[in-house]
Design a protein around this motif. Structure first.
Motif, short mmCIF file in Angstrom:
data_model
loop_
_atom_site.label_atom_id
_atom_site.label_comp_id
_atom_site.label_asym_id
_atom_site.label_seq_id
_atom_site.Cartn_x
_atom_site.Cartn_y
_atom_site.Cartn_z
N ARG A 79 0.83 -1.21 0.00
CA ARG A 79 0.00 0.00 0.00
C ARG A 79 0.86 1.26 0.00
NH1 ARG A 79 -5.55 -0.65 2.00
NH2 ARG A 79 -5.95 -2.88 2.04
N LEU A 80 1.96 1.21 0.76
CA LEU A 80 2.84 2.38 0.78
C LEU A 80 3.44 2.61 -0.60
CD1 LEU A 80 4.67 1.93 4.21
CD2 LEU A 80 3.02 3.69 3.60
N VAL A 81 3.88 1.52 -1.23
CA VAL A 81 4.49 1.66 -2.55
C VAL A 81 3.50 2.26 -3.54
CG1 VAL A 81 5.48 0.39 -4.49
CG2 VAL A 81 6.20 -0.15 -2.17
N ALA A 82 2.24 1.81 -3.44
CA ALA A 82 1.21 2.37 -4.32
C ALA A 82 1.10 3.88 -4.10
CB ALA A 82 -0.12 1.68 -4.07
N ARG A 83 1.13 4.30 -2.85
CA ARG A 83 1.03 5.72 -2.57
C ARG A 83 2.24 6.47 -3.11
NH1 ARG A 83 -3.89 7.10 0.28
NH2 ARG A 83 -3.01 9.19 0.27
N HIS A 84 3.43 5.85 -2.95
CA HIS A 84 4.66 6.48 -3.44
C HIS A 84 4.61 6.68 -4.94
CE1 HIS A 84 8.88 7.29 -4.23
NE2 HIS A 84 8.92 6.25 -5.03
N GLN A 85 4.05 5.68 -5.64
CA GLN A 85 4.00 5.79 -7.10
C GLN A 85 3.07 6.91 -7.54
OE1 GLN A 85 3.23 1.71 -7.85
NE2 GLN A 85 5.43 1.20 -7.98
N ARG A 86 2.05 7.16 -6.72
CA ARG A 86 1.14 8.26 -7.06
C ARG A 86 1.75 9.60 -6.69
NH1 ARG A 86 -3.58 5.63 -4.98
NH2 ARG A 86 -4.11 7.39 -3.65
N LYS A 87 2.50 9.63 -5.61
CA LYS A 87 3.05 10.88 -5.13
C LYS A 87 4.46 10.62 -4.60
CE LYS A 87 0.50 14.64 -3.61
NZ LYS A 87 -0.74 14.97 -2.95
N ALA A 88 5.45 11.19 -5.29
CA ALA A 88 6.84 10.88 -4.94
C ALA A 88 7.24 11.48 -3.59
CB ALA A 88 7.77 11.38 -6.03
#
Ligand code: UDP
Ligand code: MG
Length: 335
Positions: free
Chosen positions: A55-64
């Protein structure tokens, strides 16, 4: 990625918070958006076994700006926070729990104090209404004892929800100890400190990772890392008991000289053997505790190991000014 230094870094440790990650970030992001233009969130995945990392990685991909440090296993909250403090690069760094017990809406008040020149702002919980009276009593007693035994003053009700100026972060990063009783360290380093009150919210999801035993363990670790008093107690107790023993021996000698020997004296022998035996074991235990602590420090293992990172450059030196010698092996990137 622009290489400008963020004004605010928010460091969040996550351990099996999969269900809460999105709710938490959804509440935190708007708060930061309003506060400043340049911010980052450094999420530490402390060896979660659920989908927290995904889930964190998904968020990172949306917002660096949402960055991730993935630790190689569960190192505990204190180590996770240390990891975040090392790699956060903001001019102010905020520590906050990822379970929504620390309301992100308090951050503007903390930042305001920081902008007024306060170097460490800590949130103090207004009530402990959610805890049982026995827990509250034990906490009270612990703070009193700590105040009495060690020379640092722990503000009561202050936890890990804090804002640090970069100067404070640099100082914390230079603390070489492996046994990190963070509350003690925060108090020990000084700087201009101020508090803001808040109400603890119920956990967003799941339950606290701190059982009573773990809390007691942390409490004792705190005492022995900030006070040598238990060691003194051993010596003083030993001296008092030996003094009594000498008096008692004199008394027995005089008594046998006057009244002759009496055979039934074994209870006193037994009692003193048991009592002294117990006391010796206790003393050894306390000394052993300090020795174990010294052993841990001497091994100089890194506090945490980063498996991989997203958005944080861990190949470089940590984002610390003047990294001092003890930090060189901390947080090495193991591939
Ligand atoms: N946490 C962590 N590693 C651990 C235990 C907890 O990173 O080994 C995180 C957890 O995900 C949460 C925060 O630390 O974001 C506070 O944990 P918890 O709610 O269990 O502690 P409490 O609120 O009872 O102090
Ligand atoms: Mg919590």
């Amino acid at each position: 990625m622009p290489m400008i230094q963020p004004e605010l870094s928010v460091v969040v440790p996550f351990y099996n918070e999969g269900n809460g990650v999105d709710a938490f970030l959804n509440r935190l992001e708007p708060v930061l958006e309003q506060l400043c233009a340049a911010w980052e969130i450094v999420c530490i995945n402390d060896g979660s076994t659920d989908d927290t990392l995904a889930r964190l990685v998904a968020r990172h991909q949306r917002k660096a700006r949402i960055k991730i440090l993935d630790l190689s296993r569960n190192f505990g909250k204190e180590a996770a926070m240390s990891a975040g403090l090392q790699y956060a690069s903001g001019r102010a760094v905020i520590l906050i729990d990822g379970d929504l017990q620390h309301p992100p809406e308090l951050i503007p008040a903390m930042v305001e104090k920081w902008r007024e020149g306060i170097e460490m702002v800590y949130a103090v919980r207004r009530s402990r209404g959610d805890q049982r009276w026995s827990t509250r009593l034990a906490t009270r007693a612990y703070y009193e004892i700590f105040r009495y035994l060690s020379d640092v003053q722990l503000p009561e009700g202050a936890g890990d929800f804090r804002l640090f100026d970069r100067k404070v972060v640099a100082a914390l990063n230079r603390m070489p100890e492996r046994n990190r009783f963070m509350k003690g360290l925060y108090a020990w380093i000084g700087f201009r400190q101020a508090s803001v009150p808040f109400d603890v919210e119920p956990r967003g999801d799941g339950k606290s990772r701190w059982g009573s035993l773990r809390l007691i363990h942390l409490g004792l670790a705190g005492l022995t890392s900030f006070s040598n008093f238990p060691l003194h107690v051993c010596g003083v107790l030993g001296a008092i008991i030996s003094g009594f023993a000498v008096l008692y021996i004199v008394f027995r000698i005089i008594r046998s000289a006057v009244f002759g020997m009496d055979v039934p004296g074994y209870e006193s022998t037994l009692i003193s053997i048991l009592f002294l035996g117990g006391l010796q074991l206790l003393t050894l235990g306390i000394i052993g505790d300090y020795l174990g602590r010294v052993f841990n420090e001497v091994k100089r293992r890194p506090l945490f190991i980063v498996r991989e990172s997203h958005g944080v450059a861990i190949e470089q030196e940590p984002a610390v000014e003047n990294p001092v010698e003890p930090l060189r092996n901390v947080g090495t990137c193991v591939r």
